[in-house]
Design an enzyme around this catalytic site. Structure first.
Site, mmCIF file in Angstrom:
data_model
loop_
_atom_site.group_PDB
_atom_site.id
_atom_site.type_symbol
_atom_site.label_atom_id
_atom_site.label_comp_id
_atom_site.label_asym_id
_atom_site.label_seq_id
_atom_site.Cartn_x
_atom_site.Cartn_y
_atom_site.Cartn_z
ATOM 1 C CB SER A 162 -4.564 -6.420 4.370
ATOM 2 O OG SER A 162 -4.052 -5.161 4.026
ATOM 3 N NE ARG A 211 -2.643 -8.144 -4.536
ATOM 4 C CZ ARG A 211 -3.506 -8.443 -3.592
ATOM 5 N NH1 ARG A 211 -3.101 -8.594 -2.363
ATOM 6 N NH2 ARG A 211 -4.782 -8.624 -3.846
ATOM 7 C CE LYS A 236 -13.334 -6.487 1.954
ATOM 8 N NZ LYS A 236 -11.999 -6.024 1.535
ATOM 9 C CG HIS A 278 -1.919 -1.030 1.324
ATOM 10 N ND1 HIS A 278 -2.090 -1.779 2.467
ATOM 11 C CD2 HIS A 278 -2.824 -1.482 0.429
ATOM 12 C CE1 HIS A 278 -3.074 -2.640 2.271
ATOM 13 N NE2 HIS A 278 -3.538 -2.494 1.035
#
Length: 159
Positions: free
Chosen positions: A129, A90, A41, A17
């Site tokens: 994360s 990614r 979440k 990040h």
């Protein structure tokens, strides 16, 4: 003045990040890092804790501000005159997902919203994360993934 927003959960903030924040701060006059309050979440850290971690982590970048918001990103952007979203990629799977969101944001917003994709530095291409939380929950050293003060926060959370 060019303004962009980098939205995410940042639960917790990782070196990946930080890499995207640093690079986007060099591209835009102002970058808002938007901590999502996603009711779907169950985050490890509260919105305020995540904001605080990001504020500490990004204090050297004078054109970066940390904010939080509820609701749709495109609504927040419209209310605050922001037209660019920054997203880190990614892998190909990230691209597939992010492309759908970018296209739907343009369609639904009825205004020009562009998404800038930054490929993650090769050093952090594997990092998320979720991985950090998993390792930290078992007491594994995560200091290669997150700043030291975040390591301490994770240790305290999982004690």
């Amino acid at each position: 003045m060019s303004r962009a927003i980098y939205p995410g959960s940042f639960d917790p903030v990782t070196f990946g990040h930080i890499d995207i924040i640093k690079r986007s701060s060099e591209m835009f006059d102002e970058v808002l890092v938007g901590v999502l309050n996603n009711h779907a979440k169950h985050p490890l850290f509260s919105v305020e804790e995540r904001k605080q971690m990001l504020e500490v982590t990004t204090k050297e970048y004078k054109n970066v501000s940390i904010i939080s918001f509820d609701g749709l990103l495109i609504d927040y952007m419209k209310q605050n005159n922001i037209s660019v979203i920054v997203r880190g990629l990614r892998a190909i799977t990230d691209f597939d997902y992010e492309l759908q969101i970018a296209q739907s944001n343009r369609k639904v917003s009825k205004e020009t919203i562009d998404t800038v994709f930054l490929t993650t530095s090769i050093d952090y291409a594997y990092l998320s994360s979720s991985i950090v939380r998993e390792y930290a929950s078992y007491g594994t050293d995560v200091s290669d993934f997150v700043p030291q003060f975040v390591v301490e926060k994770l240790k305290n959370r999982f004690r």
